[in-house]
Design an enzyme around this catalytic site. Structure first.
Site, PDB file in Angstrom:
ATOM      1  N   ASP A   1      -1.246   6.681  -3.568  1.00 34.59           N
ATOM      2  CA  ASP A   1      -0.909   5.401  -2.945  1.00 34.59           C
ATOM      3  C   ASP A   1      -1.861   4.298  -3.412  1.00 34.59           C
ATOM      4  O   ASP A   1      -1.450   3.154  -3.598  1.00 34.59           O
ATOM      5  CB  ASP A   1      -0.907   5.537  -1.422  1.00 34.59           C
TER       6      ASP A   1
ATOM      7  N   ASP B   1       0.413  -0.937  -1.372  1.00 35.18           N
ATOM      8  CA  ASP B   1       1.551  -0.023  -1.366  1.00 35.18           C
ATOM      9  C   ASP B   1       1.686   0.457   0.077  1.00 35.18           C
ATOM     10  O   ASP B   1       0.965   1.354   0.509  1.00 35.18           O
ATOM     11  CB  ASP B   1       1.298   1.153  -2.310  1.00 35.18           C
TER      12      ASP B   1
ATOM     13  N   GLU C   1       4.356  -4.139  -2.343  1.00 31.51           N
ATOM     14  CA  GLU C   1       5.543  -3.506  -2.914  1.00 31.51           C
ATOM     15  C   GLU C   1       6.696  -3.623  -1.925  1.00 31.51           C
ATOM     16  O   GLU C   1       6.517  -3.434  -0.722  1.00 31.51           O
ATOM     17  CB  GLU C   1       5.253  -2.036  -3.213  1.00 31.51           C
TER      18      GLU C   1
END
EC number: 3.1.21.10
Length: 158
Positions: free
Chosen positions: A139, A7, A67
């Site tokens: 995260d 992420d 992502e």
């Protein structure tokens, strides 16, 4: 198969590693990389690259996923996020590992069943799918969600 999920973020990048054996998933590790906000952009990107290279070296993933960037209200934030994402993709690809990309809504839907899921819902589902997992932060939990999404998209081979 060892799967790395990332992420990306300039301030905090989450990473998560899961192992897939048939249809079974297990937690390997997760963490967060924080860059020095007083450093230059280039220094922060190098810091992120070095930290991700260390994660890859330690856990030796077979594949990775990142992502996708969402368009933020603030264009500067979106650009910075894009730069961090680029570094994450290069760090994985440089290691010879295939890299997949998933939009946030696909990740949320894969984990919770709806593309509009809240972070708490994702964290709750992670604790169900990966019993005993200790999440290093939001995260890191998002990165584990990326890894699980990728594991599910790969099918059940290996």
């Amino acid at each position: 198969m060892i799967i790395l999920g990332i992420d990306p973020g300039l301030t905090v990048t989450g990473w998560g590693v899961v192992a897939k054996s048939g249809s079974r998933l297990s937690h390997v590790a997760n963490g967060q990389i924080r860059t020095d906000n007083k450093a230059t952009m280039a220094e922060r990107l190098v810091e992120l690259d070095s930290a991700l290279a260390a994660v890859i070296d330690i856990y030796k993933p077979d594949t990775g996923a990142v992502e996708e960037v969402f368009v933020n209200v603030n264009p500067q934030s979106t650009l910075k996020l894009g730069q961090a994402r680029g570094v994450a993709m290069v760090a994985v690809a440089r290691s010879g590992i295939p890299v997949a990309e998933y939009p946030t809504k696909v990740i949320k839907k894969a984990l919770v069943g709806t593309g509009g899921a809240e972070k708490q819902q994702i964290q709750h589902m992670l604790k169900i799918l990966l019993p005993g997992v200790q999440l290093a932060g939001e995260d890191a939990s998002d990165a584990l969600a990326v890894a699980i999404t990728h594991a599910n998209m790969l099918g059940s081979h290996r």
